[in-house]
Scaffold this active site. Structure first.
Site, PDB file in Angstrom:
ATOM      1  N   ASP A   1       0.870  -1.265   0.051  1.00 38.49           N
ATOM      2  CA  ASP A   1      -0.097  -0.080   0.007  1.00 38.49           C
ATOM      3  C   ASP A   1       0.944   1.286   0.024  1.00 38.49           C
ATOM      4  O   ASP A   1       2.110   1.147   0.415  1.00 38.49           O
ATOM      5  CB  ASP A   1      -0.792  -0.094   1.271  1.00 38.49           C
ATOM      6  CG  ASP A   1      -2.219   0.691   1.066  1.00 38.49           C
ATOM      7  OD1 ASP A   1      -3.089   0.370   0.835  1.00 38.49           O
ATOM      8  OD2 ASP A   1      -1.784   2.073   0.971  1.00 38.49           O
TER       9      ASP A   1
ATOM     10  N   GLY B   1     -26.250   2.653   1.692  1.00 40.73           N
ATOM     11  CA  GLY B   1     -25.104   3.553   1.700  1.00 40.73           C
ATOM     12  C   GLY B   1     -23.803   2.581   1.453  1.00 40.73           C
ATOM     13  O   GLY B   1     -23.949   1.580   0.808  1.00 40.73           O
TER      14      GLY B   1
ATOM     15  N   CYS C   1     -19.810   0.863  -2.023  1.00 42.10           N
ATOM     16  CA  CYS C   1     -20.090   0.275  -3.389  1.00 42.10           C
ATOM     17  C   CYS C   1     -21.656   0.601  -3.701  1.00 42.10           C
ATOM     18  O   CYS C   1     -21.260   1.068  -5.249  1.00 42.10           O
ATOM     19  CB  CYS C   1     -20.026  -1.277  -2.959  1.00 42.10           C
ATOM     20  SG  CYS C   1     -18.400  -1.882  -2.568  1.00 42.10           S
TER      21      CYS C   1
ATOM     22  N   GLU D   1     -18.999  -5.635   3.676  1.00 42.98           N
ATOM     23  CA  GLU D   1     -18.225  -5.346   5.093  1.00 42.98           C
ATOM     24  C   GLU D   1     -19.054  -5.771   6.032  1.00 42.98           C
ATOM     25  O   GLU D   1     -20.198  -5.846   5.996  1.00 42.98           O
ATOM     26  CB  GLU D   1     -17.841  -3.931   5.003  1.00 42.98           C
ATOM     27  CG  GLU D   1     -17.131  -3.395   3.921  1.00 42.98           C
ATOM     28  CD  GLU D   1     -16.982  -1.810   3.967  1.00 42.98           C
ATOM     29  OE1 GLU D   1     -17.294  -1.073   4.947  1.00 42.98           O
ATOM     30  OE2 GLU D   1     -16.689  -1.213   2.815  1.00 42.98           O
TER      31      GLU D   1
ATOM     32  N   ALA E   1     -37.427  -2.765   4.485  1.00 41.89           N
ATOM     33  CA  ALA E   1     -37.595  -1.292   4.158  1.00 41.89           C
ATOM     34  C   ALA E   1     -36.743  -0.692   5.150  1.00 41.89           C
ATOM     35  O   ALA E   1     -36.640  -1.014   6.358  1.00 41.89           O
ATOM     36  CB  ALA E   1     -38.810  -1.004   4.499  1.00 41.89           C
TER      37      ALA E   1
ATOM     38  N   ASN F   1     -24.686  -5.286  -8.172  1.00 48.11           N
ATOM     39  CA  ASN F   1     -24.768  -4.386  -7.297  1.00 48.11           C
ATOM     40  C   ASN F   1     -26.074  -3.504  -7.914  1.00 48.11           C
ATOM     41  O   ASN F   1     -26.858  -2.815  -6.881  1.00 48.11           O
ATOM     42  CB  ASN F   1     -23.623  -3.579  -7.248  1.00 48.11           C
ATOM     43  CG  ASN F   1     -22.724  -3.981  -6.135  1.00 48.11           C
ATOM     44  OD1 ASN F   1     -22.812  -4.955  -5.567  1.00 48.11           O
ATOM     45  ND2 ASN F   1     -21.538  -3.316  -5.926  1.00 48.11           N
TER      46      ASN F   1
ATOM     47  N   LYS G   1      -0.412   3.307   7.323  1.00 45.34           N
ATOM     48  CA  LYS G   1      -1.310   1.960   7.402  1.00 45.34           C
ATOM     49  C   LYS G   1      -0.389   0.748   7.514  1.00 45.34           C
ATOM     50  O   LYS G   1      -0.645  -0.178   8.189  1.00 45.34           O
ATOM     51  CB  LYS G   1      -2.022   2.239   6.199  1.00 45.34           C
ATOM     52  CG  LYS G   1      -3.590   1.054   6.084  1.00 45.34           C
ATOM     53  CD  LYS G   1      -4.231   1.658   4.621  1.00 45.34           C
ATOM     54  CE  LYS G   1      -5.637   1.948   4.956  1.00 45.34           C
ATOM     55  NZ  LYS G   1      -6.249   1.660   3.844  1.00 45.34           N
TER      56      LYS G   1
ATOM     57  N   PHE H   1     -17.059  -9.604  -4.422  1.00 45.67           N
ATOM     58  CA  PHE H   1     -18.457  -9.512  -3.629  1.00 45.67           C
ATOM     59  C   PHE H   1     -18.403  -9.374  -2.445  1.00 45.67           C
ATOM     60  O   PHE H   1     -19.722  -9.494  -1.819  1.00 45.67           O
ATOM     61  CB  PHE H   1     -19.431 -10.594  -4.481  1.00 45.67           C
ATOM     62  CG  PHE H   1     -19.239 -10.746  -5.742  1.00 45.67           C
ATOM     63  CD1 PHE H   1     -20.238  -9.702  -6.545  1.00 45.67           C
ATOM     64  CD2 PHE H   1     -18.470 -11.290  -6.907  1.00 45.67           C
ATOM     65  CE1 PHE H   1     -20.530  -9.827  -7.806  1.00 45.67           C
ATOM     66  CE2 PHE H   1     -18.627 -11.336  -8.137  1.00 45.67           C
ATOM     67  CZ  PHE H   1     -19.510 -10.469  -8.670  1.00 45.67           C
TER      68      PHE H   1
ATOM     69  N   LEU I   1     -35.258  -7.319   1.255  1.00 50.89           N
ATOM     70  CA  LEU I   1     -36.639  -6.759   1.277  1.00 50.89           C
ATOM     71  C   LEU I   1     -36.901  -6.212   2.739  1.00 50.89           C
ATOM     72  O   LEU I   1     -38.026  -6.030   2.938  1.00 50.89           O
ATOM     73  CB  LEU I   1     -37.801  -7.938   1.173  1.00 50.89           C
ATOM     74  CG  LEU I   1     -37.565  -8.536  -0.330  1.00 50.89           C
ATOM     75  CD1 LEU I   1     -38.768  -9.698  -0.499  1.00 50.89           C
ATOM     76  CD2 LEU I   1     -37.957  -7.565  -1.221  1.00 50.89           C
TER      77      LEU I   1
HETATM   78  N1  LIG Z   1     -15.444  -2.369   0.457  1.00 49.33           N
HETATM   79  C1  LIG Z   1     -16.061  -3.197  -0.141  1.00 49.33           C
HETATM   80  O1  LIG Z   1     -16.968  -3.892   0.536  1.00 49.33           O
HETATM   81  C2  LIG Z   1     -16.011  -3.891  -1.630  1.00 49.33           C
HETATM   82  C3  LIG Z   1     -16.547  -4.843  -1.860  1.00 49.33           C
HETATM   83  C4  LIG Z   1     -16.603  -5.381  -3.208  1.00 49.33           C
HETATM   84  C5  LIG Z   1     -15.602  -4.393  -3.968  1.00 49.33           C
HETATM   85  N2  LIG Z   1     -14.962  -3.424  -3.806  1.00 49.33           N
HETATM   86  C6  LIG Z   1     -14.450  -2.470  -4.668  1.00 49.33           C
HETATM   87  O2  LIG Z   1     -12.890  -2.997  -4.269  1.00 49.33           O
HETATM   88  C7  LIG Z   1     -12.055  -1.621  -4.598  1.00 49.33           C
HETATM   89  C8  LIG Z   1     -11.255  -1.474  -3.326  1.00 49.33           C
HETATM   90  O3  LIG Z   1     -12.218  -1.134  -2.416  1.00 49.33           O
HETATM   91  P1  LIG Z   1     -11.969  -0.859  -0.789  1.00 49.33           P
HETATM   92  O4  LIG Z   1     -13.015  -0.593  -0.121  1.00 49.33           O
HETATM   93  O5  LIG Z   1     -10.917  -1.897  -0.444  1.00 49.33           O
HETATM   94  O6  LIG Z   1     -10.876   0.352  -1.232  1.00 49.33           O
HETATM   95  P2  LIG Z   1     -10.149   1.469   0.087  1.00 49.33           P
HETATM   96  O7  LIG Z   1     -10.350   2.515  -0.093  1.00 49.33           O
HETATM   97  O8  LIG Z   1     -10.480   0.720   1.518  1.00 49.33           O
HETATM   98  O9  LIG Z   1      -8.829   0.640  -0.169  1.00 49.33           O
HETATM   99  C9  LIG Z   1      -7.838   0.927  -1.007  1.00 49.33           C
HETATM  100  C10 LIG Z   1      -6.501   1.024  -0.812  1.00 49.33           C
HETATM  101  O10 LIG Z   1      -5.567   1.167  -2.100  1.00 49.33           O
HETATM  102  C11 LIG Z   1      -4.270   1.720  -1.489  1.00 49.33           C
HETATM  103  N3  LIG Z   1      -3.810   2.450  -2.703  1.00 49.33           N
HETATM  104  C12 LIG Z   1      -4.204   3.355  -3.375  1.00 49.33           C
HETATM  105  N4  LIG Z   1      -3.075   3.529  -4.450  1.00 49.33           N
HETATM  106  C13 LIG Z   1      -2.241   2.571  -4.368  1.00 49.33           C
HETATM  107  C14 LIG Z   1      -1.245   2.068  -5.019  1.00 49.33           C
HETATM  108  N5  LIG Z   1      -0.901   2.628  -6.112  1.00 49.33           N
HETATM  109  N6  LIG Z   1      -0.712   0.873  -4.638  1.00 49.33           N
HETATM  110  C15 LIG Z   1      -0.841   0.271  -3.657  1.00 49.33           C
HETATM  111  N7  LIG Z   1      -2.106   0.892  -2.831  1.00 49.33           N
HETATM  112  C16 LIG Z   1      -2.604   1.908  -3.367  1.00 49.33           C
HETATM  113  C17 LIG Z   1      -5.072   3.034  -0.822  1.00 49.33           C
HETATM  114  O11 LIG Z   1      -4.045   3.618   0.022  1.00 49.33           O
HETATM  115  C18 LIG Z   1      -6.016   2.265   0.376  1.00 49.33           C
HETATM  116  O12 LIG Z   1      -5.523   1.771   1.474  1.00 49.33           O
HETATM  117  C19 LIG Z   1     -12.947  -0.478  -5.106  1.00 49.33           C
HETATM  118  O13 LIG Z   1     -13.115  -0.709  -6.445  1.00 49.33           O
HETATM  119  C20 LIG Z   1     -14.431  -1.040  -4.369  1.00 49.33           C
HETATM  120  O14 LIG Z   1     -15.462  -0.543  -5.152  1.00 49.33           O
HETATM  121  C21 LIG Z   1     -15.246  -3.179  -2.690  1.00 49.33           C
END
Ligand SMILES: NC(=O)c1ccc[n+]([C@@H]2O[C@H](COP(=O)([O-])OP(=O)(O)OC[C@H]3O[C@@H](n4cnc5c(N)ncnc54)[C@H](O)[C@@H]3O)[C@@H](O)[C@H]2O)c1
Length: 444
Positions: A30, A257, A260, A155, A252, A208, A35, A152, A250
């Site tokens: 990262d 939020g 995603c 959280e 309500a 989604n 972090k 998929f 389902l």
């Molecule tokens: N959060 C979810 O529940 C979820 C579920 C399915 C899919 N997704 C998708 O997965 C992707 C990531 O989501 P997330 O919630 O984990 O994002 P996030 O923002 O929590 O984490 C992304 C991480 O990537 C790091 N980062 C940015 N640039 C970087 C680089 N060049 N090299 C290494 N690390 C780098 C950031 O510092 C950050 O820690 C998104 O496209 C999201 O839509 C998320």
């Protein structure tokens, strides 16, 4: 296999930890130094049930390591997962700069053939552009295969979802790459669906969009129920029994939020618009959701009149239980609206206060004690169905609040139960209960 995961966010960290737990040697990279420092000490930068014990285990058995050094992370990996953020831009389109930055770093760092697998949610065609980056940038003698492997996980149950997901989608160009990826995932015994890359990218957005549609649909039915004197609990139960509809999604409430659904629905609308194919259904889904976020403050005003100087207890900040994520949470809209109305807000949440404080600052008061939030409040709004809120003894409201007026955005309590208490109770798609009596009248 030597695996590298780019991005230590919700998706990247879960992927890295779970693959390390499955016996692979995983490097998680990262760009955020703090972090990585935290992770090296075995602490997760966000809350996810069950994550820290697995993190500690895989760190101490040497299967997982963290770094900010891109060269070290990518040079000798067999498979690299891209799990960096792809946030929404102001116009709803997707900011792909992080995805492309990682792709350039990988192209500049690799020293052997590699599979690059995109877990981030990216618009259809993005993996094609990633392929182009490798084509022009990587050392000529090395082969890079690109795979779309959308994620998929949810959280709050992300680790369970990794091991017990409904399906794994692999968008690939050739059977050899598909076979290597299938070998990686085979031990999980989750059905694997192999598609072309563009279809894999679309499956994520379509999934989604469909789930968001289901939520907005039931919310619109709930809004109608209020107007015609029906009860959404009964209606949802009745329609959910139809196997073609199904019982899940389902419930309500005041809308979806998180990181995603809001982002991905807007991105799909944008993508459709770009090719002159307006996605009107999804546009309405988004509109309904925005309306739901604002529903309870409007109802509070209708019930109480001016909120100026009133004490509001806001129960729940996270966009859903078991997470500290407040991205696009209904609570944030509610806070902004309450402040605009001149109310004084005390918010309760068991874990999402630090994230909310970063966004809202000291404009409201915070507490991890529900009773403290309710003390002397003129009304309470429930924005997250935390167990602590659902299981609160219902006499607490009357005991602590100045006026026991509860606006429940998540239908936490049964109508039968709530009638036993001297509370004015407004929920979603159900009749208003006023001090033990069910009113046939709904609010507007
Ligand atoms: N959060 C979810 O529940 C979820 C579920 C399915 C899919 N997704 C998708 O997965 C992707 C990531 O989501 P997330 O919630 O984990 O994002 P996030 O923002 O929590 O984490 C992304 C991480 O990537 C790091 N980062 C940015 N640039 C970087 C680089 N060049 N090299 C290494 N690390 C780098 C950031 O510092 C950050 O820690 C998104 O496209 C999201 O839509 C998320």
């Amino acid at each position: 296999m030597k695996i590298t995961v780019a991005g230590a966010g919700n998706v990247g960290l879960i992927t890295a930890v779970c693959l390390a737990d499955a016996g692979h040697h995983v490097t998680c990279v990262d760009t955020q130094k703090e972090k990585i420092l935290l992770l090296k000490k075995g602490h997760s930068p966000f809350f996810e049930p069950g994550l820290e014990p697995l993190l500690e285990k895989t760190l101490s058995n040497g299967h997982l390591r963290f770094t900010t050094d891109q060269k070290l992370a990518y040079s000798d990996a067999d498979i690299i997962f891209i799990a960096v953020g792809a946030p929404a831009k102001k116009d709803g389109s997707v900011d792909l700069s992080y995805i492309y930055a990682v792709s350039y770093s990988i192209a500049d760092s690799i020293e052997k053939d590699v599979i690059v697998c995109t877990k981030s949610t990216v618009p259809v065609g993005t993996n094609g552009k990633i392929k182009q980056i490798f084509h022009y940038r990587k050392p000529r003698h090395l082969k890079v295969e690109v795979v779309s492997n959308p994620e998929f996980l949810r959280e709050g149950s992300a680790i369970m979802d990794f091991y017990l997901g409904d399906r794994i989608i692999l968008g690939v160009d050739n059977p050899e790459t598909a076979s290597i990826m299938e070998q990686l995932y085979l031990p999980l015994k989750i059905p694997i669906i192999v598609t072309d890359i563009r279809s894999a990218e679309m499956i994520k957005y379509a999934s989604n969009a469909f789930l968001a549609t289901k939520i907005s649909f039931i919310n619109e039915i709930a809004n109608l129920c209020e107007k015609v004197g029906a009860n959404i609990d009964e209606v949802a139960f009745g329609i959910g029994k139809d196997k073609r509809i199904g019982e899940s999604f389902l419930q309500a409430g005041i809308g979806y939020g998180g990181s995603c659904f809001p982002k991905d629905t807007k991105a799909l609308v944008q993508l459709a618009g770009n090719i002159k194919h307006p996605f009107e259904l999804l546009e309405s889904v988004i509109k309904v959701n925005q309306h739901q976020h604002s529903l309870l403050v409007a109802k509070a005003k209708e019930l109480i009149g001016s909120l100026k100087g009133k004490r509001a207890a806001l129960l729940g900040l996270a966009f859903k239980p078991e997470t500290d994520d407040i991205r696009e949470a209904a609570s944030i809209t509610i806070i902004k609206e309450l402040l605009e109305e001149g109310a004084n807000v005390t918010a309760y949440d068991p874990i999402a206060i630090p994230n909310t404080h970063k966004l809202i600052g000291n404009a409201i008061d915070y507490t991890t004690d529900i009773r403290q939030a309710l003390k002397d409040a003129d009304f309470a709004i429930i924005a997250t169905e935390w167990g602590q809120i659902k299981h609160l003894p219902l006499d607490t409201f009357a005991a602590y609040m100045k006026e026991p007026i509860v606006l429940d955005g998540r239908n936490c309590y049964s109508m039968k139960e709530i009638q036993r208490y001297p509370i004015t109770y407004v929920s979603i798609g159900r009749p208003v209960v006023s001090k033990g009596r069910v009113s046939s009248m709904s609010l507007k």
